[in-house]
Design an enzyme around this catalytic site. Sequence first.
Site, PDB file in Angstrom:
ATOM      1  N   LYS A  22       0.841  -1.208   0.000  1.00  0.00           N
ATOM      2  CA  LYS A  22       0.000   0.000   0.000  1.00  0.00           C
ATOM      3  C   LYS A  22       0.870   1.250   0.000  1.00  0.00           C
ATOM      4  O   LYS A  22       0.645   2.176  -0.780  1.00  0.00           O
ATOM      5  CB  LYS A  22      -0.896   0.003   1.244  1.00  0.00           C
ATOM      6  CG  LYS A  22      -1.465   1.359   1.595  1.00  0.00           C
ATOM      7  CD  LYS A  22      -2.265   1.323   2.866  1.00  0.00           C
ATOM      8  CE  LYS A  22      -1.555   1.737   4.123  1.00  0.00           C
ATOM      9  NZ  LYS A  22      -1.293   3.167   4.290  1.00  0.00           N
ATOM     10  N   ASN A  23       1.890   1.251   0.868  1.00  0.00           N
ATOM     11  CA  ASN A  23       2.694   2.472   1.018  1.00  0.00           C
ATOM     12  C   ASN A  23       3.587   2.742  -0.189  1.00  0.00           C
ATOM     13  O   ASN A  23       4.099   3.848  -0.338  1.00  0.00           O
ATOM     14  CB  ASN A  23       3.538   2.401   2.295  1.00  0.00           C
ATOM     15  CG  ASN A  23       2.673   2.557   3.536  1.00  0.00           C
ATOM     16  OD1 ASN A  23       1.508   2.960   3.435  1.00  0.00           O
ATOM     17  ND2 ASN A  23       3.201   2.226   4.690  1.00  0.00           N
ATOM     18  N   CYS A 116      -3.698  13.597  13.719  1.00  0.00           N
ATOM     19  CA  CYS A 116      -4.446  12.356  13.650  1.00  0.00           C
ATOM     20  C   CYS A 116      -4.058  11.505  14.838  1.00  0.00           C
ATOM     21  O   CYS A 116      -3.207  11.898  15.627  1.00  0.00           O
ATOM     22  CB  CYS A 116      -4.232  11.632  12.334  1.00  0.00           C
ATOM     23  SG  CYS A 116      -2.729  10.704  12.268  1.00  0.00           S
ATOM     24  N   ARG A 121       1.617  14.897  12.775  1.00  0.00           N
ATOM     25  CA  ARG A 121       1.836  14.705  11.348  1.00  0.00           C
ATOM     26  C   ARG A 121       1.933  16.020  10.583  1.00  0.00           C
ATOM     27  O   ARG A 121       1.102  16.343   9.731  1.00  0.00           O
ATOM     28  CB  ARG A 121       0.759  13.783  10.771  1.00  0.00           C
ATOM     29  CG  ARG A 121       0.654  12.490  11.564  1.00  0.00           C
ATOM     30  CD  ARG A 121      -0.051  11.405  10.861  1.00  0.00           C
ATOM     31  NE  ARG A 121       0.811  10.709   9.939  1.00  0.00           N
ATOM     32  CZ  ARG A 121       0.524   9.527   9.413  1.00  0.00           C
ATOM     33  NH1 ARG A 121      -0.587   8.925   9.722  1.00  0.00           N
ATOM     34  NH2 ARG A 121       1.350   8.945   8.586  1.00  0.00           N
ATOM     35  N   ASP A 306       5.709   1.169  11.623  1.00  0.00           N
ATOM     36  CA  ASP A 306       4.489   0.430  11.279  1.00  0.00           C
ATOM     37  C   ASP A 306       4.492  -1.021  11.783  1.00  0.00           C
ATOM     38  O   ASP A 306       3.526  -1.744  11.570  1.00  0.00           O
ATOM     39  CB  ASP A 306       4.282   0.442   9.755  1.00  0.00           C
ATOM     40  CG  ASP A 306       3.710   1.777   9.273  1.00  0.00           C
ATOM     41  OD1 ASP A 306       3.315   2.601  10.120  1.00  0.00           O
ATOM     42  OD2 ASP A 306       3.663   1.990   8.041  1.00  0.00           O
ATOM     43  N   ARG A 398      -8.075  -0.040   5.963  1.00  0.00           N
ATOM     44  CA  ARG A 398      -7.272   0.985   5.286  1.00  0.00           C
ATOM     45  C   ARG A 398      -6.036   0.378   4.631  1.00  0.00           C
ATOM     46  O   ARG A 398      -5.585   0.867   3.602  1.00  0.00           O
ATOM     47  CB  ARG A 398      -6.795   2.024   6.309  1.00  0.00           C
ATOM     48  CG  ARG A 398      -7.707   3.205   6.472  1.00  0.00           C
ATOM     49  CD  ARG A 398      -6.972   4.299   7.204  1.00  0.00           C
ATOM     50  NE  ARG A 398      -5.666   4.508   6.612  1.00  0.00           N
ATOM     51  CZ  ARG A 398      -4.565   4.819   7.288  1.00  0.00           C
ATOM     52  NH1 ARG A 398      -4.599   4.972   8.588  1.00  0.00           N
ATOM     53  NH2 ARG A 398      -3.412   4.996   6.670  1.00  0.00           N
TER      54      ARG A 398
HETATM   55  C1  UD1 Z   1       5.769   7.625   8.303  1.00  0.00           C
HETATM   56  C2  UD1 Z   1       6.792   6.521   8.273  1.00  0.00           C
HETATM   57  C3  UD1 Z   1       6.297   5.449   7.335  1.00  0.00           C
HETATM   58  C4  UD1 Z   1       4.927   5.004   7.811  1.00  0.00           C
HETATM   59  C5  UD1 Z   1       3.957   6.164   7.987  1.00  0.00           C
HETATM   60  C6  UD1 Z   1       2.661   5.763   8.669  1.00  0.00           C
HETATM   61  C7  UD1 Z   1       9.191   6.786   8.527  1.00  0.00           C
HETATM   62  C8  UD1 Z   1      10.413   7.514   8.080  1.00  0.00           C
HETATM   63  N1  UD1 Z   1       8.064   7.071   7.878  1.00  0.00           N
HETATM   64  O1  UD1 Z   1       5.641   8.121   6.964  1.00  0.00           O
HETATM   65  O2  UD1 Z   1       7.200   4.374   7.289  1.00  0.00           O
HETATM   66  O3  UD1 Z   1       4.369   4.091   6.883  1.00  0.00           O
HETATM   67  O4  UD1 Z   1       4.551   7.152   8.808  1.00  0.00           O
HETATM   68  O5  UD1 Z   1       2.900   5.255   9.902  1.00  0.00           O
HETATM   69  O6  UD1 Z   1       9.254   5.963   9.401  1.00  0.00           O
HETATM   70  N2  UD1 Z   1       7.832  15.348   9.785  1.00  0.00           N
HETATM   71  C9  UD1 Z   1       7.956  16.703  10.016  1.00  0.00           C
HETATM   72  N3  UD1 Z   1       7.555  17.565   9.035  1.00  0.00           N
HETATM   73  C10 UD1 Z   1       7.043  17.130   7.841  1.00  0.00           C
HETATM   74  C11 UD1 Z   1       6.921  15.743   7.625  1.00  0.00           C
HETATM   75  C12 UD1 Z   1       7.322  14.867   8.628  1.00  0.00           C
HETATM   76  O7  UD1 Z   1       8.407  17.126  11.068  1.00  0.00           O
HETATM   77  O8  UD1 Z   1       6.711  17.959   6.984  1.00  0.00           O
HETATM   78  C13 UD1 Z   1       8.261  14.408  10.847  1.00  0.00           C
HETATM   79  C14 UD1 Z   1       7.090  13.600  11.401  1.00  0.00           C
HETATM   80  O9  UD1 Z   1       6.467  14.250  12.463  1.00  0.00           O
HETATM   81  C15 UD1 Z   1       7.767  12.303  11.811  1.00  0.00           C
HETATM   82  C16 UD1 Z   1       8.935  12.163  10.834  1.00  0.00           C
HETATM   83  O10 UD1 Z   1       9.145  13.459  10.276  1.00  0.00           O
HETATM   84  O11 UD1 Z   1       8.305  12.421  13.100  1.00  0.00           O
HETATM   85  C17 UD1 Z   1       8.716  11.154   9.710  1.00  0.00           C
HETATM   86  O12 UD1 Z   1       7.519  11.501   9.030  1.00  0.00           O
HETATM   87  P1  UD1 Z   1       7.237  11.037   7.551  1.00  0.00           P
HETATM   88  O13 UD1 Z   1       8.192   9.968   7.139  1.00  0.00           O
HETATM   89  O14 UD1 Z   1       7.080  12.205   6.684  1.00  0.00           O
HETATM   90  O15 UD1 Z   1       5.794  10.432   7.718  1.00  0.00           O
HETATM   91  P2  UD1 Z   1       5.027   9.578   6.700  1.00  0.00           P
HETATM   92  O16 UD1 Z   1       5.379   9.914   5.295  1.00  0.00           O
HETATM   93  O17 UD1 Z   1       3.609   9.593   7.123  1.00  0.00           O
END
Ligand code: UD1
Length: 422
Positions: A22-23, A116, A121, A306, A398
């Site tokens: 999915k991811n 969320c 996020r 995850d 999901r």
């Molecule tokens: C993250 C996970 C992914 C997982 C998904 C849902 C990592 C690196 N990524 O992806 O494996 O499938 O959650 O659980 O493990 N952040 C910021 N600013 C931003 C974007 C992110 O500060 O603009 C921070 C987030 O708060 C977090 C970290 O960066 O602590 C990683 O976030 P990110 O990898 O972007 O999140 P997802 O893409 O949702």
Amino acid sequence: MKKMVIRGGRALKGTVRTGGSKNATLPIMAAALLSDEPSTISGIPMVRDIRTMSELFKILGANAYVDSNMLHVQPDSIKNFSAPYDLVKTMRASIYVLGPLLGKYGKAKVSLPGGCAIGLRPIDLHLMAMKKLGAKIEIKHGYVLASAKKLKGARIVFPKASLGATVNAMLAAVLAQGRTILENASKEPEITECINFLKEMGAKIEGAGTGTITIAGVKKLNGVKKYNVISDRIEAATLIAAAVITKGSVTVENVCTGHLELFFDKLREAGAKFEIKGGSVIVKPYKGRLKAVGITTEPYPGFPTDVQAQWMALMTLAQGDTIIKEKIWENRFMHVPELSRMGADIKIDGNTCIVAGVKKLSGASVMASDLRASAALIIAGLAAEGETEIRRIYHLERGYENLEIKLAGLGANIKLENEDSI
Ligand code: UD1
């Protein structure tokens, strides 16, 4: 509303196949918007997040439909550039349309995702990358309004490795003028997969998996006739954890084993018995209890956030104390009170949990709070004595395709039932 009902205590037996990731599919879908030609992605999982992304494409004016596990994207008729709150709030990966819309059409309006269940996020890193590429960004009425005449390549240094921000930056930069360098980019396999797909589209992009991604902007991208998406490492880990906790004899097929190396190391250290043969993981029964083995979630190749909840479920029955540190999401321990209802002994201290292993879990009524927490409760339920019913199981849909059917195929006593209204 449905609930899941499990009668625990059966050792799982048989063979099960992991589905598509999915991811990995969601960023590839967004990439497909960058061409005027159609693309087809095969092997995709039929899960709600992918249906939601297809809905969003329809709102934008593009078409996305599924035909026998193949997803067809027709991006040539986009005339709306706005991703509405109602969709973005249900699936945060909707933010992935920001980069392609901005890169190809020079405009995008995407609802701010907001917080969320698992944490805040934020999207500041996504916006920082768009600004570095020359976009004008405004936040108005809960929406990100982004515009640019033509994006220009830039050097972007991420203060934190972010999967989502790396996806958006790549998708914006592939059609930009000149060269973009992304530093401290995400190394997750889903990024490598997105890069492979972009290359098939004709993008000039190097550095997958290294943390430094270099992109030479091109004028136009083609569609991809057929791209087969990688298997889902998180589903594979979930199935393996289910097999291990029940002391089962299970072959999990179609596993990208190279993407789960740390998970396998931890399992070995805990005393689980398994063999890796090609793309299959053969889980075998072991004697006694697993040993407590701590984990810290970190960006890839660290332990995946995850799989944190599923690992915790496994460790509830281990011998000794397990320290689990969550370094990606600040509020990802909502499965703890539910596992405790099943007899687990877990203390939370900030971003750390201490799991004191117990000899047995007992079935209880519990509530799923998010996608991976649902999986953890199922794993615990499979090992618990008596009946576990998991409410709000809709979270599971999901990201897992027919998990209960796969587990029932391995002999689990598990079914979906209608929730009684109180
Ligand atoms: C993250 C996970 C992914 C997982 C998904 C849902 C990592 C690196 N990524 O992806 O494996 O499938 O959650 O659980 O493990 N952040 C910021 N600013 C931003 C974007 C992110 O500060 O603009 C921070 C987030 O708060 C977090 C970290 O960066 O602590 C990683 O976030 P990110 O990898 O972007 O999140 P997802 O893409 O949702």
